[in-house]
Design a protein around this motif. Structure first.
Motif, PDB file in Angstrom:
ATOM      1  N   VAL A 196      50.127   9.322  56.781  1.00  0.00           N
ATOM      2  CA  VAL A 196      50.354   9.559  55.353  1.00  0.00           C
ATOM      3  C   VAL A 196      50.634   8.238  54.641  1.00  0.00           C
ATOM      4  O   VAL A 196      50.100   7.975  53.551  1.00  0.00           O
ATOM      5  CB  VAL A 196      51.528  10.542  55.136  1.00  0.00           C
ATOM      6  CG1 VAL A 196      51.875  10.651  53.647  1.00  0.00           C
ATOM      7  CG2 VAL A 196      51.183  11.914  55.697  1.00  0.00           C
ATOM      8  N   ALA A 197      51.458   7.396  55.259  1.00  0.00           N
ATOM      9  CA  ALA A 197      51.777   6.103  54.657  1.00  0.00           C
ATOM     10  C   ALA A 197      50.522   5.251  54.508  1.00  0.00           C
ATOM     11  O   ALA A 197      50.316   4.597  53.470  1.00  0.00           O
ATOM     12  CB  ALA A 197      52.821   5.379  55.498  1.00  0.00           C
TER      13      ALA A 197
ATOM     14  N   THR B 117      45.987  10.159  44.461  1.00  0.00           N
ATOM     15  CA  THR B 117      46.158  10.353  45.900  1.00  0.00           C
ATOM     16  C   THR B 117      45.813  11.779  46.303  1.00  0.00           C
ATOM     17  O   THR B 117      45.133  12.009  47.317  1.00  0.00           O
ATOM     18  CB  THR B 117      47.596  10.010  46.319  1.00  0.00           C
ATOM     19  OG1 THR B 117      47.874   8.644  45.973  1.00  0.00           O
ATOM     20  CG2 THR B 117      47.799  10.182  47.811  1.00  0.00           C
TER      21      THR B 117
ATOM     22  N   ARG C  95      56.677   5.186  46.743  1.00  0.00           N
ATOM     23  CA  ARG C  95      56.100   5.518  48.046  1.00  0.00           C
ATOM     24  C   ARG C  95      56.837   6.707  48.677  1.00  0.00           C
ATOM     25  O   ARG C  95      56.221   7.612  49.238  1.00  0.00           O
ATOM     26  CB  ARG C  95      56.153   4.307  48.965  1.00  0.00           C
ATOM     27  CG  ARG C  95      55.149   3.218  48.597  1.00  0.00           C
ATOM     28  CD  ARG C  95      55.159   2.094  49.629  1.00  0.00           C
ATOM     29  NE  ARG C  95      54.087   1.128  49.370  1.00  0.00           N
ATOM     30  CZ  ARG C  95      54.227   0.029  48.638  1.00  0.00           C
ATOM     31  NH1 ARG C  95      55.411  -0.261  48.090  1.00  0.00           N
ATOM     32  NH2 ARG C  95      53.208  -0.789  48.442  1.00  0.00           N
TER      33      ARG C  95
ATOM     34  N   THR D 243      55.000  10.309  49.734  1.00  0.00           N
ATOM     35  CA  THR D 243      54.993  10.694  51.143  1.00  0.00           C
ATOM     36  C   THR D 243      55.858  11.928  51.397  1.00  0.00           C
ATOM     37  O   THR D 243      55.639  12.649  52.371  1.00  0.00           O
ATOM     38  CB  THR D 243      55.462   9.540  52.041  1.00  0.00           C
ATOM     39  OG1 THR D 243      56.755   9.076  51.606  1.00  0.00           O
ATOM     40  CG2 THR D 243      54.487   8.381  51.982  1.00  0.00           C
TER      41      THR D 243
ATOM     42  N   PRO E 113      53.378  11.305  59.685  1.00  0.00           N
ATOM     43  CA  PRO E 113      53.947  10.501  58.593  1.00  0.00           C
ATOM     44  C   PRO E 113      53.370   9.092  58.512  1.00  0.00           C
ATOM     45  O   PRO E 113      53.193   8.550  57.420  1.00  0.00           O
ATOM     46  CB  PRO E 113      55.441  10.471  58.925  1.00  0.00           C
ATOM     47  CG  PRO E 113      55.683  11.679  59.760  1.00  0.00           C
ATOM     48  CD  PRO E 113      54.428  11.866  60.559  1.00  0.00           C
TER      49      PRO E 113
ATOM     50  N   LEU F  27      48.324   6.664  51.707  1.00  0.00           N
ATOM     51  CA  LEU F  27      48.870   6.317  50.398  1.00  0.00           C
ATOM     52  C   LEU F  27      48.527   4.882  50.033  1.00  0.00           C
ATOM     53  O   LEU F  27      48.098   4.588  48.910  1.00  0.00           O
ATOM     54  CB  LEU F  27      50.386   6.516  50.406  1.00  0.00           C
ATOM     55  CG  LEU F  27      51.141   6.060  49.157  1.00  0.00           C
ATOM     56  CD1 LEU F  27      50.640   6.798  47.930  1.00  0.00           C
ATOM     57  CD2 LEU F  27      52.636   6.285  49.344  1.00  0.00           C
TER      58      LEU F  27
END
Length: 411
Positions: free
Chosen positions: A285-286, A264, A369, A373, A282, A289
């Protein structure tokens, strides 16, 4: 001429995939296998599966068993009990079929419920801060730093080690043992290659037996102390069960998150125009990922065996026949993902099979996860000038594929 224009036979493709060069970049080989259709049939004796729908079905089906289960191993691999790595693996929940899998998953699974994972956030954030401080010190002179050794491994084992009650002083020295143990997951031609993994597993078993004794006498706030208490009260789980699954959690929750995190971060550094959004959003970002899990997963291959005769997407499968699920290929199936060879963090309805599916869905998926994150935006804030110092190398593995080294300059 393109790499997929010459039709290779499935076994020839697999031979190249198992070479060192194939493991460094397996994706062109997956596309060559895909030319044979979503299910490549080797005369009914073996099936190689690249289709997303087909892999997803096999991961959930009761007609398909884990090939690593002790009962299955007895039928397929005489002599496997001579190897400590395989013996201990078959005693944990990840590598066993029901009823053992269900019994152990019930016992250990509650510790990774959504509510309990949220309660781990403080530990995760503390580890993120600590590993970023360590990385800053390691790269302070401006020389390249190996991100795997100095960041990804330390962060992953710091989290799971803290949860299991493994002292921080013991964690750095466990890296080689964890790596040796994962070799037992690879396709093995000569059992002699298991010797390092066998020795590492025996050492780790001895370590965790001692940890059980210490925490039984002086319990702490860690999960292992809670499991000891629950096991002693219920009698449903033995010390051998505890040791086998503690080793599983240590190895699986270090190696896979280490590899997922390294991949990542590498993808982030290859897409610098996305850094501002990764620092501030955020939700983005999720999505980033999830796309990294799809595009370059740590778990590339899962092996299954038919429990009964059944029809598999138009093909007759007989009991005992192996199915090799090429999960990384399924994650790039054009029938499921538009433009699958494009890295797209905004991809809609993105559900890669990297964490498996069904009853064997990764127990620590939510924790993994949360861990990434929590640290990725902070990494990019702390080191805005970080760049890759080279292409990095991958280990000589394909089932659990990850960087051996990934040099970066902090900037």
């Amino acid at each position: 001429m393109s790499q997929v224009s010459v039709l290779r036979e499935p076994l020839d493709i697999i031979g190249h995939l198992l070479s060192f060069e194939g493991k460094q970049d397996p994706y062109p080989l997956y596309e060559q296998m895909r030319v044979h259709g979503p299910v490549a049939d080797v005369a009914g004796a073996h099936f190689f599966v690249t289709g997303y729908a087909e892999c997803a079905w096999a991961l959930r089906a009761s007609d398909v068993l884990l090939s690593t289960d002790a009962g299955v191993q007895d039928l397929r691999l005489p002599g496997w009990r001579e190897h400590a790595s395989w013996v201990w693996l078959t005693r944990n929940m990840l590598f066993s079929n029901d009823p053992q899998h269900a019994r152990l998953r019930r016992f250990f699974g509650n510790a990774f419920s959504a509510q309990r994972v949220q309660a781990m956030r403080g530990l995760v954030e503390h580890q993120a801060e600590a590993v970023l401080d360590h990385l800053a010190a390691a790269g302070a002179d401006g020389a390249p730093v190996d991100l795997v050794a100095e960041f990804s491994y330390r962060y992953a084992i710091g989290i799971i080690g803290g949860l299991l009650g493994v002292p921080a002083a013991d964690q750095p020295g466990m890296r080689s043992a964890i790596g040796d143990i994962t070799l037992a997951l690879e396709p093995i031609g000569d059992p002699a290659v298991l010797a390092p993994g066998d020795a590492a597993m025996s050492r780790l078993a001895e370590y965790f037996h001692a940890l059980l004794a210490r925490l039984r006498a002086e319990p702490g706030p860690d999960m292992t102390s809670a499991w000891i208490k629950a096991a002693d009260e219920s009698g449903d789980v033995t010390d051998e069960d505890l040791v086998a699954n503690l080793m599983l959690l240590l190895v699986a929750a270090t190696e896979a998150p280490q590899d997922l995190l390294s991949n990542t971060v590498r993808l982030a550094l290859e897409h610098p125009h996305l850094h501002d959004r990764l620092r501030a959003d955020p939700e983005f970002v999720a999505g980033f990922l999830e796309e990294s899990y799809r595009f370059d997963p740590a778990v590339q291959v899962l092996n299954r065996v038919a429990a009964t005769d059944f029809e598999f997407f138009g093909r007759a499968v007989t009991a005992g026949t192996p199915l090799t699920l090429l999960i990384a290929a399924a994650n790039r199936d054009p029938a499921r993902f538009p433009d699958p060879l494009v890295f797209d963090p905004a991809r809609a309805e993105n559900q890669p099979l990297t964490m498996s599916a069904g009853s064997h869905y990764c127990l620590g998926a939510a924790l993994a996860r949360m861990s990434v994150t929590a640290v990725l935006p902070e990494l990019l804030r702390r080191f805005p000038g970080m760049t890759l110092a080279g292409p990095g190398t991958f280990r000589d593995q394909i089932v659990q594929r990850g960087h051996a080294e990934l040099p970066v300059v902090l900037g």
